[in-house]
Design a protein around this motif. Structure first.
Motif, PDB file in Angstrom:
ATOM      1  N   HIS A  74      10.696  -9.768 -12.569  1.00  0.00           N
ATOM      2  CA  HIS A  74      10.235  -9.395 -12.123  1.00  0.00           C
ATOM      3  C   HIS A  74       9.223  -7.684 -12.341  1.00  0.00           C
ATOM      4  CE1 HIS A  74      11.315 -11.384  -8.550  1.00  0.00           C
ATOM      5  NE2 HIS A  74      12.311 -11.384  -9.148  1.00  0.00           N
ATOM      6  N   PHE A  75       7.903  -7.495 -12.290  1.00  0.00           N
ATOM      7  CA  PHE A  75       7.424  -5.971 -12.955  1.00  0.00           C
ATOM      8  C   PHE A  75       6.325  -5.694 -11.692  1.00  0.00           C
ATOM      9  CE2 PHE A  75       7.667  -9.258 -16.423  1.00  0.00           C
ATOM     10  CZ  PHE A  75       8.554  -8.206 -17.456  1.00  0.00           C
ATOM     11  N   PHE A  76       6.460  -4.108 -12.190  1.00  0.00           N
ATOM     12  CA  PHE A  76       5.873  -3.447 -10.621  1.00  0.00           C
ATOM     13  C   PHE A  76       4.232  -2.979 -11.674  1.00  0.00           C
ATOM     14  CE2 PHE A  76       9.544  -4.307  -8.243  1.00  0.00           C
ATOM     15  CZ  PHE A  76       9.038  -4.761  -8.036  1.00  0.00           C
ATOM     16  N   TYR A  77       3.166  -3.011 -11.111  1.00  0.00           N
ATOM     17  CA  TYR A  77       2.130  -1.944 -11.719  1.00  0.00           C
ATOM     18  C   TYR A  77       1.455  -1.272 -10.359  1.00  0.00           C
ATOM     19  CZ  TYR A  77       1.509  -5.771 -15.219  1.00  0.00           C
ATOM     20  OH  TYR A  77       1.684  -6.465 -16.771  1.00  0.00           O
ATOM     21  N   GLU A  78       1.411  -0.238 -10.489  1.00  0.00           N
ATOM     22  CA  GLU A  78       0.238   0.485  -9.793  1.00  0.00           C
ATOM     23  C   GLU A  78      -0.692   0.544 -10.003  1.00  0.00           C
ATOM     24  OE1 GLU A  78       0.491   5.023  -9.758  1.00  0.00           O
ATOM     25  OE2 GLU A  78       1.974   4.709  -8.786  1.00  0.00           O
ATOM     26  N   LEU A  81       0.633  -1.152  -0.331  1.00  0.00           N
ATOM     27  CA  LEU A  81      -0.033  -0.096   0.168  1.00  0.00           C
ATOM     28  C   LEU A  81       0.395   1.151  -0.075  1.00  0.00           C
ATOM     29  CD1 LEU A  81      -3.243   1.406   0.127  1.00  0.00           C
ATOM     30  CD2 LEU A  81      -2.852   0.948   3.276  1.00  0.00           C
ATOM     31  N   THR A  82       0.587   2.011  -1.017  1.00  0.00           N
ATOM     32  CA  THR A  82       1.438   3.296  -1.159  1.00  0.00           C
ATOM     33  C   THR A  82       0.658   4.603  -0.813  1.00  0.00           C
ATOM     34  OG1 THR A  82       1.109   3.373  -3.664  1.00  0.00           O
ATOM     35  CG2 THR A  82       2.764   2.424  -2.269  1.00  0.00           C
ATOM     36  N   VAL A  83      -0.463   4.251  -0.566  1.00  0.00           N
ATOM     37  CA  VAL A  83      -1.347   6.087  -1.008  1.00  0.00           C
ATOM     38  C   VAL A  83      -2.427   5.842  -0.061  1.00  0.00           C
ATOM     39  CG1 VAL A  83      -3.044   8.157  -1.626  1.00  0.00           C
ATOM     40  CG2 VAL A  83      -0.875   7.278  -2.592  1.00  0.00           C
ATOM     41  N   SER A  84      -3.337   5.799   0.821  1.00  0.00           N
ATOM     42  CA  SER A  84      -4.243   5.155   1.041  1.00  0.00           C
ATOM     43  C   SER A  84      -5.475   6.560   2.072  1.00  0.00           C
ATOM     44  CB  SER A  84      -3.840   4.559   2.852  1.00  0.00           C
ATOM     45  OG  SER A  84      -5.159   3.681   2.844  1.00  0.00           O
ATOM     46  N   SER A  85      -6.588   6.573   1.186  1.00  0.00           N
ATOM     47  CA  SER A  85      -7.573   7.615   1.825  1.00  0.00           C
ATOM     48  C   SER A  85      -8.916   6.848   2.242  1.00  0.00           C
ATOM     49  CB  SER A  85      -7.968   8.641   0.601  1.00  0.00           C
ATOM     50  OG  SER A  85      -9.163   8.221   0.051  1.00  0.00           O
ATOM     51  N   ALA A  86      -9.991   7.725   2.510  1.00  0.00           N
ATOM     52  CA  ALA A  86     -11.590   6.970   3.175  1.00  0.00           C
ATOM     53  C   ALA A  86     -11.431   6.036   2.214  1.00  0.00           C
ATOM     54  CB  ALA A  86     -12.487   7.065   3.509  1.00  0.00           C
ATOM     55  N   THR A  87     -12.022   6.640   0.568  1.00  0.00           N
ATOM     56  CA  THR A  87     -12.243   6.275  -0.276  1.00  0.00           C
ATOM     57  C   THR A  87     -11.658   6.036  -2.299  1.00  0.00           C
ATOM     58  OG1 THR A  87     -12.467   8.457  -1.189  1.00  0.00           O
ATOM     59  CG2 THR A  87     -14.122   8.045  -0.505  1.00  0.00           C
ATOM     60  N   GLU A  88      -9.840   6.156  -1.495  1.00  0.00           N
ATOM     61  CA  GLU A  88      -8.983   5.325  -3.172  1.00  0.00           C
ATOM     62  C   GLU A  88      -8.088   4.846  -1.818  1.00  0.00           C
ATOM     63  OE1 GLU A  88      -8.374   8.911  -5.546  1.00  0.00           O
ATOM     64  OE2 GLU A  88      -6.038   8.197  -5.244  1.00  0.00           O
ATOM     65  N   LYS A  89      -7.054   4.656  -2.637  1.00  0.00           N
ATOM     66  CA  LYS A  89      -5.758   3.142  -2.157  1.00  0.00           C
ATOM     67  C   LYS A  89      -5.292   3.383  -3.532  1.00  0.00           C
ATOM     68  CE  LYS A  89      -7.821   1.579   2.156  1.00  0.00           C
ATOM     69  NZ  LYS A  89      -7.742   2.528   2.980  1.00  0.00           N
ATOM     70  N   ILE A  90      -3.834   2.960  -3.230  1.00  0.00           N
ATOM     71  CA  ILE A  90      -3.471   2.886  -4.500  1.00  0.00           C
ATOM     72  C   ILE A  90      -1.869   1.785  -4.240  1.00  0.00           C
ATOM     73  CG2 ILE A  90      -1.142   3.706  -6.478  1.00  0.00           C
ATOM     74  CD1 ILE A  90      -2.875   5.897  -5.479  1.00  0.00           C
ATOM     75  N   TYR A  91      -1.961   0.780  -4.628  1.00  0.00           N
ATOM     76  CA  TYR A  91      -0.611  -0.008  -4.176  1.00  0.00           C
ATOM     77  C   TYR A  91       0.136  -0.879  -4.988  1.00  0.00           C
ATOM     78  CZ  TYR A  91      -3.986  -2.013  -0.513  1.00  0.00           C
ATOM     79  OH  TYR A  91      -5.220  -2.250   0.296  1.00  0.00           O
TER      80      TYR A  91
END
Length: 150
Positions: free
Chosen positions: A116-120, A95-105
Motif C-alpha cells: 500500500h502506497f499513499f500519494y497526495e 478528499l482531504t482539502v477542498s475549496s472552489a478552485t483546489e482539492k487535495i485527495y
C-alpha cells in the motif's frame, strides 16, 4: 438483410471506440472524475503508454511547464516514485482539502503484490483557453509506503 444490419452496427460500434481513444478535459467533469480517469488509465497502461498519454491530457498547464514536454513527463512516470502507479491493482480516493478552485485527495494505491502506497494528489481549476473551468492535476507527491496485506 438482418445479418448485414447487425454487422453494420458492430462495425460502427468498433470504429467509434477507436476514435474515442482519450477522454479530453471538459467543464462537466468533477475533480474526482478527473483523478479516476487518470488512475484508471495508469492502472491499465499498455505497451504504447496510452495510460500515461491519457494522464498527460489532464496535467495542469502549470504542471506541464514544470514537468516539461510529454516525453519528459512519460520518463518521469517510469521513475521509482511513480512507476508504482503503472498497472497497479487498485486505488481509493479520500478528499482531504477542498475549496472552489483546489482539492487535495489522499490516494491509496495497492500494488499487484499487495503493498500500500499513499500519494497526495492535488487538482486545480485550469487556465487553459479551451477549458477555463476544467479540473487538472497540478501536483502529485512522492509515495508513502504504509504496509502490506496479510
Amino acid at each position: 438483410m438482418k445479418n448485414i444490419f447487425i454487422f453494420f452496427l458492430l462495425f460502427l460500434s468498433l470504429s467509434t471506440l477507436g476514435n474515442a481513444k482519450n477522454i479530453k478535459p471538459k467543464a462537466n467533469l468533477s475533480s474526482e472524475e478527473v483523478i479516476l480517469i487518470q488512475l484508471n488509465a495508469l492502472k491499465n497502461n499498455d505497451t504504447n503508454d496510452s495510460g500515461i498519454e491519457q494522464t498527460w491530457l489532464f496535467a495542469h498547464p502549470k504542471n506541464k511547464l514544470a514537468t516539461g514536454p510529454y516525453a519528459k513527463f512519460k520518463k518521469m512516470l517510469y521513475d521509482p516514485h511513480y512507476i508504482i502507479l503503472l498497472n497497479h491493482h487498485s486505488h481509493q480516493l479520500n478528499l482531504t482539502v477542498s475549496s472552489a478552485t483546489e482539492k487535495i485527495y489522499e490516494i491509496k494505491i495497492t500494488t499487484k503484490d499487495q503493498r500500500h502506497f499513499f500519494y497526495e494528489w492535488k487538482v486545480e481549476i485550469g487556465s487553459e483557453k479551451n477549458c477555463k473551468s476544467c479540473w487538472f492535476t497540478s501536483a502529485v507527491s512522492y509515495p508513502q509506503l504504509k504496509g502490506k496485506n496479510i
